[in-house]
Design a protein around this motif. Structure first.
Motif, PDB file in Angstrom:
ATOM      1  N   ARG A  63     -10.504   0.627  -0.529  1.00  0.00           N
ATOM      2  CA  ARG A  63      -9.484   1.222  -1.389  1.00  0.00           C
ATOM      3  C   ARG A  63      -9.700   2.731  -1.529  1.00  0.00           C
ATOM      4  O   ARG A  63      -8.753   3.512  -1.496  1.00  0.00           O
ATOM      5  CB  ARG A  63      -9.550   0.534  -2.752  1.00  0.00           C
ATOM      6  CG  ARG A  63      -8.401   0.831  -3.691  1.00  0.00           C
ATOM      7  CD  ARG A  63      -8.445  -0.126  -4.863  1.00  0.00           C
ATOM      8  NE  ARG A  63      -9.670   0.000  -5.629  1.00  0.00           N
ATOM      9  CZ  ARG A  63     -10.311  -1.012  -6.216  1.00  0.00           C
ATOM     10  NH1 ARG A  63      -9.854  -2.237  -6.087  1.00  0.00           N
ATOM     11  NH2 ARG A  63     -11.403  -0.801  -6.920  1.00  0.00           N
ATOM     12  N   ARG A  93      -7.479  -2.898   5.337  1.00  0.00           N
ATOM     13  CA  ARG A  93      -7.410  -4.309   4.933  1.00  0.00           C
ATOM     14  C   ARG A  93      -8.057  -5.210   5.981  1.00  0.00           C
ATOM     15  O   ARG A  93      -8.798  -6.139   5.645  1.00  0.00           O
ATOM     16  CB  ARG A  93      -5.949  -4.696   4.716  1.00  0.00           C
ATOM     17  CG  ARG A  93      -5.707  -6.174   4.457  1.00  0.00           C
ATOM     18  CD  ARG A  93      -6.335  -6.648   3.175  1.00  0.00           C
ATOM     19  NE  ARG A  93      -6.058  -8.076   2.968  1.00  0.00           N
ATOM     20  CZ  ARG A  93      -6.542  -8.788   1.964  1.00  0.00           C
ATOM     21  NH1 ARG A  93      -7.335  -8.206   1.071  1.00  0.00           N
ATOM     22  NH2 ARG A  93      -6.253 -10.066   1.844  1.00  0.00           N
ATOM     23  N   ASP A  95      -1.653  -6.378  -4.705  1.00  0.00           N
ATOM     24  CA  ASP A  95      -2.586  -5.412  -5.290  1.00  0.00           C
ATOM     25  C   ASP A  95      -3.710  -6.084  -6.077  1.00  0.00           C
ATOM     26  O   ASP A  95      -4.638  -5.408  -6.516  1.00  0.00           O
ATOM     27  CB  ASP A  95      -1.846  -4.472  -6.247  1.00  0.00           C
ATOM     28  CG  ASP A  95      -0.478  -4.067  -5.742  1.00  0.00           C
ATOM     29  OD1 ASP A  95       0.481  -4.805  -6.039  1.00  0.00           O
ATOM     30  OD2 ASP A  95      -0.383  -3.041  -5.070  1.00  0.00           O
ATOM     31  N   GLY A 121       0.841  -1.189   0.000  1.00  0.00           N
ATOM     32  CA  GLY A 121       0.000   0.000   0.000  1.00  0.00           C
ATOM     33  C   GLY A 121       0.875   1.237   0.000  1.00  0.00           C
ATOM     34  O   GLY A 121       2.104   1.154  -0.138  1.00  0.00           O
ATOM     35  N   PRO A 144      -4.146   2.193   5.584  1.00  0.00           N
ATOM     36  CA  PRO A 144      -4.231   1.031   4.697  1.00  0.00           C
ATOM     37  C   PRO A 144      -4.245  -0.303   5.429  1.00  0.00           C
ATOM     38  O   PRO A 144      -4.918  -1.247   4.990  1.00  0.00           O
ATOM     39  CB  PRO A 144      -2.995   1.169   3.791  1.00  0.00           C
ATOM     40  CG  PRO A 144      -2.122   2.173   4.435  1.00  0.00           C
ATOM     41  CD  PRO A 144      -2.998   3.052   5.251  1.00  0.00           C
TER      42      PRO A 144
END
Length: 417
Positions: free
Chosen positions: A160, A107, A345, A91, A103
């Motif tokens: 995201r 997640r 990613d 990230g 980030p």
């Protein structure tokens, strides 16, 4: 669930998903456990005389017309970590903003909501009872045809968007991850992403640690996209749609191909700019399926606010019980002949196809690409061949890595940062 001939209909597909989700999308969410997650970070290296990296500039020039470099904000650091399920992740963060916790917590919140989806037996039963007509609409309209997979990708796209907009946190009134998450929700930023952006722009610019947005603070303390941002996003979207239509017109008229054959032949071109746009009737402006409003059982319903509210709730609870610690970056281990690597990613079937295409274009045999674990198994001919493949994937905005060490075990006494 039986299939039928696929048909492209965005509103019908949106209604199918809304009807599946409205009785309840996932069950109750348990309090997140206390966690300690370690990460490594490295400063991004901009090109000389620019604030953008080479990958960022190339993507801007090729896919973001007419956006200018000065309209783009870049992350200052790339980071890597292993999440609570043992999956490697990468990230970005801005050193002047909220740091790496956004980030990482994003997640963990995504993983928590994925678990609630998998455990929702009532939703699974509704999905299994879809009519052939509804199944055909999803197959013809969406990239990820299975409803559970569509919801899963939607949850990840929500996370995201939060992490990407966190690159701009220092230009907002929000000073903590919790304030920022609540502020993004209350400001309606997710709806702006759903209606203003196109899907590939969000996914690809996120992977490169960049965002083409300026936020303007309102008198009530919320934030909005600036007028220039709205105009630029619309122009980029219009350009993308026209590119897709141009490719499809050439294939179906000049070359006489069917729509299916055109998509097959021009898969790479259409996949980069979303084949769904190529199938839009001329003059139609696309909207995110989750953002479309519907009347269901006499009541107004839209899926996006439901997902956003639930994600924000879980993210805030996660931050309160999460500690993140930076550790020294170690040189990747493993020989050049190693067949297994990870692409953190990778978030949807589009990514799977793109990564597979990059490797196969280099005559590298691909045995497996697993979307859930982010694992790829490929046959490299030499260490140099493996390194060249990694460089090609990085040029495409992906960050391949060898397996990272397992996360440290949490202790009950650890506090949040």
């Amino acid at each position: 669930m039986t299939g039928s001939d696929p048909r492209y209909d965005r509103r019908a597909a949106s209604r199918v998903l809304a009807a599946l989700a409205r009785p309840g999308l996932g069950g109750s969410v348990a309090t997140p456990p206390v966690r300690r997650i370690e990460y490594t970070s490295a400063a991004l290296q901009p090109e000389t005389g620019s604030h953008l990296t080479l990958s960022q500039r190339l993507y801007l020039e090729r896919f973001m017309r007419p956006c200018r470099a000065d309209q783009v904000t870049s992350a200052t650091h790339r980071m890597a970590w292993t999440d609570s399920e043992g999956v490697p992740n990468t990230g970005h963060f801005h050193s002047g903003g909220l740091g790496p916790i956004v980030p990482i917590a994003m997640r963990e919140a995504v993983l928590t909501l994925w678990h609630t989806l998998r455990a929702d037996t009532a939703l699974a039963q509704r999905v299994s009872g879809l009519s052939a007509r509804d199944a055909a609409v999803l197959e013809g309209t969406t990239t990820d045809h299975d409803p559970i997979e569509i919801f899963r990708v939607g949850i990840e796209a929500t996370g995201r968007a939060l992490a990407q907009h966190a690159l701009l946190a220092r230009w907002t009134p929000y000073r903590t991850p919790t304030e920022f998450a609540a502020g993004m929700r209350d400001s309606g930023i997710y709806a702006a992403v759903a209606t203003r952006w196109y899907w590939e722009l969000q996914a690809s610019s996120y992977r490169r640690g960049m965002i083409a947005v300026t936020l303007a603070t309102q008198p009530d303390g919320t934030v909005r996209y600036s007028l220039e941002t709205v105009a630029t996003l619309r122009a980029m979207k219009d350009t993308t749609i026209e590119d897709a239509h141009r490719i499809m017109r050439r294939a179906t008229h000049a070359e006489g191909l069917s729509v299916a054959d055109a998509i097959t032949k021009y898969h790479d071109e259409l996949d980069l700019i979303s084949r769904q746009y190529a199938l839009l009737p001329p003059g139609t402006r696309p909207a995110c399926l989750a953002a479309m409003p519907h009347q269901l059982d006499g009541e107004h319903y839209s899926l996006l606010p439901v997902v956003v509210d639930k994600f924000t709730e879980v993210f805030i609870a996660t931050v309160a019980r999460l500690t993140v610690v930076e550790i020294a970056d170690e040189v990747e281990t493993g020989s050049g002949e190693d067949r297994v690597f990870y692409v953190p990613d990778m978030s949807c079937k589009h990514c799977v196809r793109t990564i597979t295409g990059v490797l196969e274009s280099m005559d590298i045999g691909v045995q497996e690409v697993d979307l859930v674990s982010k694992r790829v198994i490929a046959e490299f001919r030499s260490p140099r061949n493996r390194q060249r493949a990694f460089e090609a994937l990085r040029d495409g905005g992906y960050n391949p890595t060898v397996e990272l060490p397992a996360p440290s075990e949490p202790t009950p006494t650890e506090s949040a940062v």
